[in-house]
Design an enzyme around this catalytic site. Structure first.
Site, mmCIF file in Angstrom:
data_model
loop_
_atom_site.group_PDB
_atom_site.id
_atom_site.type_symbol
_atom_site.label_atom_id
_atom_site.label_comp_id
_atom_site.label_asym_id
_atom_site.label_seq_id
_atom_site.Cartn_x
_atom_site.Cartn_y
_atom_site.Cartn_z
ATOM 1 N N GLU A 1 -8.611 -10.684 -2.645
ATOM 2 C CA GLU A 1 -9.176 -12.021 -2.411
ATOM 3 C C GLU A 1 -8.851 -13.011 -3.531
ATOM 4 O OE1 GLU A 1 -10.900 -9.329 -3.005
ATOM 5 O OE2 GLU A 1 -12.275 -9.776 -4.671
ATOM 6 N N HIS B 1 -2.185 4.539 -6.785
ATOM 7 C CA HIS B 1 -1.044 5.196 -6.136
ATOM 8 C C HIS B 1 -0.429 6.213 -7.092
ATOM 9 C CE1 HIS B 1 -0.794 3.367 -2.267
ATOM 10 N NE2 HIS B 1 -0.557 2.136 -2.712
ATOM 11 N N ASP C 1 -11.179 -15.878 2.287
ATOM 12 C CA ASP C 1 -10.447 -14.858 3.048
ATOM 13 C C ASP C 1 -9.855 -13.823 2.100
ATOM 14 O OD1 ASP C 1 -7.209 -16.481 3.611
ATOM 15 O OD2 ASP C 1 -8.518 -16.364 1.860
ATOM 16 N N HIS D 1 -0.772 0.670 6.188
ATOM 17 C CA HIS D 1 -1.631 -0.443 5.781
ATOM 18 C C HIS D 1 -2.508 -0.930 6.924
ATOM 19 C CE1 HIS D 1 1.539 -0.731 2.626
ATOM 20 N NE2 HIS D 1 0.495 -1.003 1.876
ATOM 21 N N GLU E 1 -3.288 4.955 1.164
ATOM 22 C CA GLU E 1 -3.635 3.536 1.112
ATOM 23 C C GLU E 1 -5.131 3.318 0.905
ATOM 24 O OE1 GLU E 1 -2.488 0.349 1.033
ATOM 25 O OE2 GLU E 1 -0.907 1.620 0.205
ATOM 26 N N ASP F 1 5.944 0.342 9.030
ATOM 27 C CA ASP F 1 5.072 0.562 7.867
ATOM 28 C C ASP F 1 4.682 2.027 7.780
ATOM 29 O OD1 ASP F 1 1.855 -0.642 6.618
ATOM 30 O OD2 ASP F 1 3.707 -0.156 5.517
ATOM 31 N N TYR G 1 -4.947 -13.932 -2.716
ATOM 32 C CA TYR G 1 -4.513 -14.175 -1.337
ATOM 33 C C TYR G 1 -4.812 -15.619 -0.933
ATOM 34 C CZ TYR G 1 -3.744 -13.239 3.636
ATOM 35 O OH TYR G 1 -3.266 -13.253 4.922
ATOM 36 N N THR G 2 -3.867 -16.283 -0.322
ATOM 37 C CA THR G 2 -3.985 -17.683 0.160
ATOM 38 C C THR G 2 -4.740 -18.551 -0.858
ATOM 39 O OG1 THR G 2 -6.004 -17.131 1.380
ATOM 40 C CG2 THR G 2 -3.895 -17.026 2.595
ATOM 41 N N HIS H 1 -5.464 -0.805 -7.286
ATOM 42 C CA HIS H 1 -4.803 -0.258 -6.103
ATOM 43 C C HIS H 1 -3.478 0.387 -6.492
ATOM 44 C CE1 HIS H 1 -3.690 -0.381 -1.692
ATOM 45 N NE2 HIS H 1 -2.513 -0.201 -2.271
ATOM 46 N N GLU H 2 -2.671 -0.356 -7.268
ATOM 47 C CA GLU H 2 -1.330 0.143 -7.622
ATOM 48 C C GLU H 2 -1.404 1.351 -8.542
ATOM 49 O OE1 GLU H 2 0.183 -2.633 -5.145
ATOM 50 O OE2 GLU H 2 0.869 -0.701 -5.887
ATOM 51 N N TYR I 1 3.354 9.453 2.090
ATOM 52 C CA TYR I 1 3.161 8.047 2.466
ATOM 53 C C TYR I 1 3.612 7.769 3.899
ATOM 54 C CZ TYR I 1 2.307 3.154 1.078
ATOM 55 O OH TYR I 1 1.797 1.881 0.929
HETATM 56 O O1 LIG Z 1 0.776 -0.983 -2.893
HETATM 57 C C1 LIG Z 1 0.869 -1.258 -1.696
HETATM 58 O O2 LIG Z 1 0.329 -0.554 -0.796
HETATM 59 C C2 LIG Z 1 1.671 -2.456 -1.261
HETATM 60 C C3 LIG Z 1 3.126 -2.115 -1.629
HETATM 61 C C4 LIG Z 1 4.078 -2.745 -0.663
HETATM 62 C C5 LIG Z 1 5.490 -2.396 -0.984
HETATM 63 C C6 LIG Z 1 5.927 -1.069 -0.844
HETATM 64 C C7 LIG Z 1 7.250 -0.772 -1.162
HETATM 65 C C8 LIG Z 1 8.109 -1.766 -1.621
HETATM 66 C C9 LIG Z 1 7.635 -3.072 -1.743
HETATM 67 C C10 LIG Z 1 6.329 -3.387 -1.417
HETATM 68 C C11 LIG Z 1 1.195 -3.719 -1.972
HETATM 69 C C12 LIG Z 1 -0.150 -4.277 -1.523
HETATM 70 C C13 LIG Z 1 -0.315 -4.290 -0.019
HETATM 71 O O3 LIG Z 1 -1.334 -3.875 0.515
HETATM 72 N N1 LIG Z 1 0.692 -4.795 0.680
HETATM 73 C C14 LIG Z 1 0.634 -4.804 2.139
HETATM 74 C C15 LIG Z 1 0.176 -6.175 2.666
HETATM 75 C C16 LIG Z 1 1.140 -7.251 2.313
HETATM 76 C C17 LIG Z 1 1.224 -7.875 1.088
HETATM 77 N N2 LIG Z 1 2.211 -8.774 1.091
HETATM 78 C C18 LIG Z 1 2.820 -8.768 2.318
HETATM 79 C C19 LIG Z 1 3.896 -9.494 2.835
HETATM 80 C C20 LIG Z 1 4.301 -9.251 4.128
HETATM 81 C C21 LIG Z 1 3.670 -8.307 4.929
HETATM 82 C C22 LIG Z 1 2.577 -7.561 4.443
HETATM 83 C C23 LIG Z 1 2.197 -7.803 3.127
HETATM 84 C C24 LIG Z 1 2.007 -4.462 2.697
HETATM 85 O O4 LIG Z 1 2.977 -4.422 1.893
HETATM 86 O O5 LIG Z 1 2.061 -4.240 3.928
HETATM 87 C C25 LIG Z 1 -1.291 -3.488 -2.162
HETATM 88 C C26 LIG Z 1 -2.323 -4.482 -2.677
HETATM 89 C C27 LIG Z 1 -1.806 -5.874 -2.435
HETATM 90 C C28 LIG Z 1 -0.310 -5.672 -2.086
HETATM 91 ZN ZN LIG Z 2 -0.946 0.659 -1.476
#
Ligand SMILES: O=C(O)[C@H](CCc1ccccc1)CC1(C(=O)N[C@@H](Cc2c[nH]c3ccccc23)C(=O)O)CCCC1
Ligand SMILES: [Zn+2]
Length: 302
Positions: free
Chosen positions: A184, A146, A194, A229, A166, A224, A187-188, A142-143, A157
């Protein structure tokens, strides 16, 4: 002692042993894969948020608990590099052999991961919401995607282009880790079954899977950036509709071609449908292209 690439091994976040491409120099071993362009180097932030140091060891076995997050980050970065090179003949995220940097132990109990423009950065999680986020290869894919998106379509974005940005990262997460769940493995950690997101059933984790439920959120950090997301659930579901009909081999060629040749910074969901239909037509003809078109019509993108 000689100087150069060698093979070592390490213990991952789950206590498993992984073979690693590392580098030795005068009795010091580095988490650095210099065996191909797109050198892969893994660093440790030591729970700070700046000043990283490359992970080293006095032998070729990276088995200490503090090294586990780095072992997974290094191993999966190699796996994702190999995916893009072997399947799409892409040499690193810029297709010019850019080095791939990973940083682990970012901050304290940090429940997230991100691409910072030149490195993949991983938190350790708090042990409840997440375990160390480098422990999931779909997160690494995923990262790094990006970074690929940044160098190709450049999807902005925010709002629909951001949700596409995303979704493409989740989609290539599927291609590396072919199940319809995201994150998965990290996570948790105390709860099984989940995930952070589901591409087959986005609604399970609060994402829309149809345009009727597109969520208009403010284009702010708190929103966001227009819910990138959240609304990614719609293109993710369209992907699920596509890959369950066309299969992985065709889908990954169609998605890569659309990302590299047809999508642009401000592409909307409708533009993504058109780009994917065009890529499918180029590669496989009108029957498969109509399958892609239907996959998007079913989520309300006409
Ligand atoms: O790469 C991305 O899109 C997410 C990057 C988030 C981020 C962006 C900028 C600065 C700091 C953090 C990270 C991931 C993500 O989907 N994050 C979501 C869900 C999430 C993860 N941890 C969290 C803690 C709190 C709230 C939401 C989240 C988000 O940041 O929304 C991707 C795969 C797993 C983590
Ligand atoms: Zn992402």
């Amino acid at each position: 002692t000689d100087v150069g690439p060698t093979t070592g091994s390490g213990t991952g976040n789950k206590g498993d042993t992984k073979t690693l491409n590392i580098y030795e120099e005068n009795g010091t071993y580095y988490l650095a894969d210099m065996t191909h362009t797109g050198n892969i180097e893994t660093y440790d932030a030591k729970n700070a948020t700046s000043n990283y140091s490359i992970v080293t060891d006095s032998d070729k076995y990276f088995t200490s608990p503090a090294q586990r997050a780095a072992v997974d980050a290094h191993y999966y970065a190699d796996q994702v590099y190999d995916y893009y090179k072997n399947v799409h003949n892409r040499d690193s995220y810029d297709n010019q052999g850019a080095p791939i940097y990973s940083i682990v132990h970012y901050s304290t109990n940090y429940n997230n991961a991100f691409w910072n423009g030149e490195s993949m950065v991983y938190g350790d999680g708090d042990g409840v919401t997440f375990s160390p986020l480098s422990g999931a290869n779909d997160v690494i894919a995923h990262e790094l995607t990006h970074a690929v998106t940044e160098k190709t379509a450049g999807l902005v974005y925010e709002n629909q282009p951001g949700a596409l940005n995303e979704s493409f990262s989740d989609v290539f997460g599927y291609f590396v880790d072919p199940d319809f769940l995201m994150g998965e493995d990290v996570y948790t950690p105390n709860k099984s079954g989940d995930a952070l997101r589901s591409m087959s059933n986005p609604d399970l984790y609060g994402q829309p899977s149809h345009m009727n439920n597109y969520k208009y959120l403010p284009n702010t950090k708190a929103g966001d950036w227009g819910g990138v997301h959240t609304n990614s659930g719609i293109p993710n579901k369209a992907f699920y509709n596509t890959v369950t009909k066309l299969g992985k081999a065709k889908s990954e060629k169609i998605y890569y071609r659309a990302l590299v040749y047809y999508l642009t910074p401000n592409s909307s969901f409708a533009d993504a449908k058109a780009s994917l239909v065009r890529a499918a037509t180029d590669l496989y003809g009108t029957t498969d292209a109509s399958t892609v078109a239907n996959a998007w019509s079913q989520v309300g993108v006409n």
